[in-house]
Scaffold this motif. Structure first.
Motif, PDB file in Angstrom:
ATOM      1  N   LEU A 194     -21.858 -30.335 -27.568  1.00 24.56           N
ATOM      2  CA  LEU A 194     -21.871 -31.048 -26.291  1.00 24.56           C
ATOM      3  C   LEU A 194     -20.723 -30.534 -25.420  1.00 24.56           C
ATOM      4  O   LEU A 194     -19.562 -30.779 -25.703  1.00 24.56           O
TER       5      LEU A 194
ATOM      6  N   GLN B  44     -17.588 -30.491 -27.611  1.00 24.01           N
ATOM      7  CA  GLN B  44     -17.608 -31.377 -28.772  1.00 24.01           C
ATOM      8  C   GLN B  44     -18.646 -30.822 -29.735  1.00 24.01           C
ATOM      9  O   GLN B  44     -19.821 -30.727 -29.391  1.00 24.01           O
TER      10      GLN B  44
ATOM     11  N   GLY C 187     -24.284 -34.281 -40.461  1.00 22.15           N
ATOM     12  CA  GLY C 187     -23.808 -35.119 -41.559  1.00 22.15           C
ATOM     13  C   GLY C 187     -22.372 -35.586 -41.383  1.00 22.15           C
ATOM     14  O   GLY C 187     -21.910 -36.465 -42.093  1.00 22.15           O
ATOM     15  N   PHE C 188     -21.658 -34.964 -40.439  1.00 26.58           N
ATOM     16  CA  PHE C 188     -20.263 -35.364 -40.192  1.00 26.58           C
ATOM     17  C   PHE C 188     -20.127 -35.906 -38.770  1.00 26.58           C
ATOM     18  O   PHE C 188     -19.168 -35.602 -38.072  1.00 26.58           O
ATOM     19  N   ASP C 189     -21.125 -36.720 -38.373  1.00 25.36           N
ATOM     20  CA  ASP C 189     -21.201 -37.212 -36.996  1.00 25.36           C
ATOM     21  C   ASP C 189     -19.940 -37.939 -36.544  1.00 25.36           C
ATOM     22  O   ASP C 189     -19.581 -37.900 -35.373  1.00 25.36           O
ATOM     23  N   GLU C 190     -19.264 -38.622 -37.470  1.00 24.33           N
ATOM     24  CA  GLU C 190     -18.093 -39.419 -37.094  1.00 24.33           C
ATOM     25  C   GLU C 190     -16.844 -38.565 -36.944  1.00 24.33           C
ATOM     26  O   GLU C 190     -15.809 -39.041 -36.527  1.00 24.33           O
ATOM     27  N   LEU C 191     -16.911 -37.323 -37.343  1.00 21.97           N
ATOM     28  CA  LEU C 191     -15.737 -36.452 -37.261  1.00 21.97           C
ATOM     29  C   LEU C 191     -16.029 -35.236 -36.373  1.00 21.97           C
ATOM     30  O   LEU C 191     -16.065 -34.109 -36.840  1.00 21.97           O
ATOM     31  N   PRO C 192     -16.251 -35.483 -35.075  1.00 22.81           N
ATOM     32  CA  PRO C 192     -16.560 -34.355 -34.197  1.00 22.81           C
ATOM     33  C   PRO C 192     -15.352 -33.428 -34.044  1.00 22.81           C
ATOM     34  O   PRO C 192     -14.211 -33.868 -34.178  1.00 22.81           O
TER      35      PRO C 192
ATOM     36  N   PHE D  16     -13.302 -30.998 -31.524  1.00 20.84           N
ATOM     37  CA  PHE D  16     -13.131 -30.683 -30.112  1.00 20.84           C
ATOM     38  C   PHE D  16     -12.574 -29.274 -29.988  1.00 20.84           C
ATOM     39  O   PHE D  16     -11.524 -28.960 -30.531  1.00 20.84           O
TER      40      PHE D  16
ATOM     41  N   VAL E 270      -9.851 -29.136 -32.842  1.00 16.03           N
ATOM     42  CA  VAL E 270      -9.131 -30.366 -33.197  1.00 16.03           C
ATOM     43  C   VAL E 270     -10.124 -31.416 -33.684  1.00 16.03           C
ATOM     44  O   VAL E 270     -11.141 -31.656 -33.047  1.00 16.03           O
TER      45      VAL E 270
ATOM     46  N   LEU F 217      -8.404 -37.644 -36.889  1.00 12.63           N
ATOM     47  CA  LEU F 217      -8.526 -38.285 -38.200  1.00 12.63           C
ATOM     48  C   LEU F 217      -8.334 -39.795 -38.085  1.00 12.63           C
ATOM     49  O   LEU F 217      -9.236 -40.569 -38.328  1.00 12.63           O
TER      50      LEU F 217
ATOM     51  N   PHE G 236     -13.125 -34.356 -43.554  1.00 17.03           N
ATOM     52  CA  PHE G 236     -13.681 -35.421 -44.391  1.00 17.03           C
ATOM     53  C   PHE G 236     -12.867 -35.580 -45.672  1.00 17.03           C
ATOM     54  O   PHE G 236     -12.473 -36.681 -46.047  1.00 17.03           O
TER      55      PHE G 236
ATOM     56  N   LEU H  25      -9.389 -37.017 -45.017  1.00 17.65           N
ATOM     57  CA  LEU H  25      -9.479 -38.453 -44.743  1.00 17.65           C
ATOM     58  C   LEU H  25      -9.675 -39.231 -46.044  1.00 17.65           C
ATOM     59  O   LEU H  25      -9.034 -40.261 -46.281  1.00 17.65           O
ATOM     60  N   GLU H  26     -10.528 -38.693 -46.887  1.00 17.74           N
ATOM     61  CA  GLU H  26     -10.803 -39.326 -48.173  1.00 17.74           C
ATOM     62  C   GLU H  26      -9.525 -39.364 -49.011  1.00 17.74           C
ATOM     63  O   GLU H  26      -9.203 -40.372 -49.640  1.00 17.74           O
TER      64      GLU H  26
END
Lengths: 227, 138
Positions: B23, B37, B42-47, B49, B60, B63, B127, B130-131
């Motif tokens: 995007l 963006q 599968g990693f939609d929440e961690l775009p 930039f 970037v 997190l 990901f 973050l985990e």
């Protein structure tokens, strides 16, 4: 002060918008202007250098020519002396003195050119080094600015999007759930595949008359007739 | 490669089995794209930039923010992040304002295939980071 040092100062000063405080609109323009000026200075210095180098080499050639003449005339003078012609030798010696005076005049000019060449080369090297430094600083500033931009524009234009509103833990859990669902789906379709191949095998076995055989109409008829 | 060109080429690209969604974001509405963006399937929440300078492509991923961190663990978190950063190839952990990020940079001359690969790797790294850091969060 170097850009990195400025950034550290800004951070320690408690600036939250570090990018903006360091990358004021002027910083990039000033750095670019300085690079431009240095490049101009280099171009001018190079022009001057080629001129001085030409002069240096011309004067050098002249000096060598005079030295040759002196050597040549010294030969003549010796020959005149050998022949006992003192008057002629004196005349030649006067010529030599003339040449030597000329040489004395030219030597400092030549040395001057030499020094100029060294100085100009030094200046060019310094300017090139400074351009390199400015370019590196510009790259740090631009990186800072771009990263800042990414953050700011993301916050302003996508604040309604998932990225901002979801807290990290939620994001993590959602991704994990999605991965779990994907795993489950793969497992389910594997089981399904396995079952299908199982059914397929049973079907082929029964066709071959092995295992559970289906009751056929004829068999039933036979059984009824026996009653 | 310019961001616009990168957006066109990366959109719908499939790399290592992951589909890339791009995007482009205009900052000033003057048609100039300043940020992309990129979302890896599968990693939609961690775009990611993506921005660029004349020399580098910068990536970037946000997190978590400072206020999501358990206050009494913040020093330990920072130490852990410094140590952890070394173990994450080609990405580093950082802080922009109050946002902790995973950050990667590559040459502007990087081949498209390699850019796509780095982006997929960045999402996976984000990901996993973050985990790994979950226990420091509220």
């Amino acid at each position: 002060m170097s850009i990195l040092k400025k950034i550290v100062t800004a951070i320690r000063g408690g600036a939250r918008e570090v990018g903006e405080s360091v990358v004021d609109a002027n910083a990039i323009r000033i750095l670019e202007q300085e690079i431009h000026d240095q490049q101009d200075a280099i171009a001018k210095a190079k022009d001057a250098l080629t001129e001085v180098m030409a002069d240096e080499s011309k004067t050098g050639r002249q000096i060598n020519a005079i030295k040759d003449r002196i050597a040549e005339h010294e030969g003549y003078a010796s020959q005149a002396l050998e022949k006992g012609d003192e008057a002629l030798a004196l005349e030649v010696a006067e010529k030599i003195a003339e040449y030597e005076n000329e040489l004395l005049e030219m030597q400092p000019v030549y040395d001057g050119y030499k020094t100029s060449v060294a100085t100009l080369k030094d200046q060019i090297r310094k300017a090139e080094k400074s351009i390199q430094e400015h370019k590196r600083e510009l790259s740090v500033v631009k990186t800072t600015e771009r990263v800042q931009k990414a953050r700011v524009s993301v916050n302003s234009s996508l604040s309604s999007g998932v990225s901002k509103s979801s807290a990290a833990r939620d994001s993590l859990n959602r991704i994990k759930e999605r991965q779990q669902r994907l795993d489950d789906k793969i497992k389910a379709s594997e089981t399904l595949n396995a079952e299908n191949s199982d059914a397929d095998l049973k079907a082929r076995l029964s066709e071959a008359g092995i295992g559970e055989t289906k009751s056929k109409a004829n068999d039933i008829l036979e059984r009824l007739k026996k009653k | 490669m310019e961001l616009k060109e990168l957006a066109i080429q990366l959109s719908g690209y499939v790399q290592d089995g992951f589909k890339l969604d791009v995007l482009p974001i205009q900052e000033n509405g003057d048609g100039e794209i300043t940020v992309l963006q990129v979302i890896i399937e599968g990693f939609d929440e961690l775009p990611i930039f993506v921005t660029a300078t004349e020399e580098q492509i910068l990536c970037v991923t946000n997190l978590f923010t400072q206020d999501e961190v358990k206050p009494d663990l913040i020093d330990e978190l920072h130490q852990t992040m410094l140590r952890l950063s070394i173990n994450i190839p080609l990405s580093s952990l950082g802080l922009i304002d109050d946002q902790y990020v995973l950050f990667g940079a590559m040459s502007i001359n990087t081949l498209l295939d390699n850019i796509a690969h780095e982006l997929v790797t960045q999402s996976e790294n984000a990901f996993e980071s973050l985990e790994a850091l979950e226990e420091f969060l509220n």
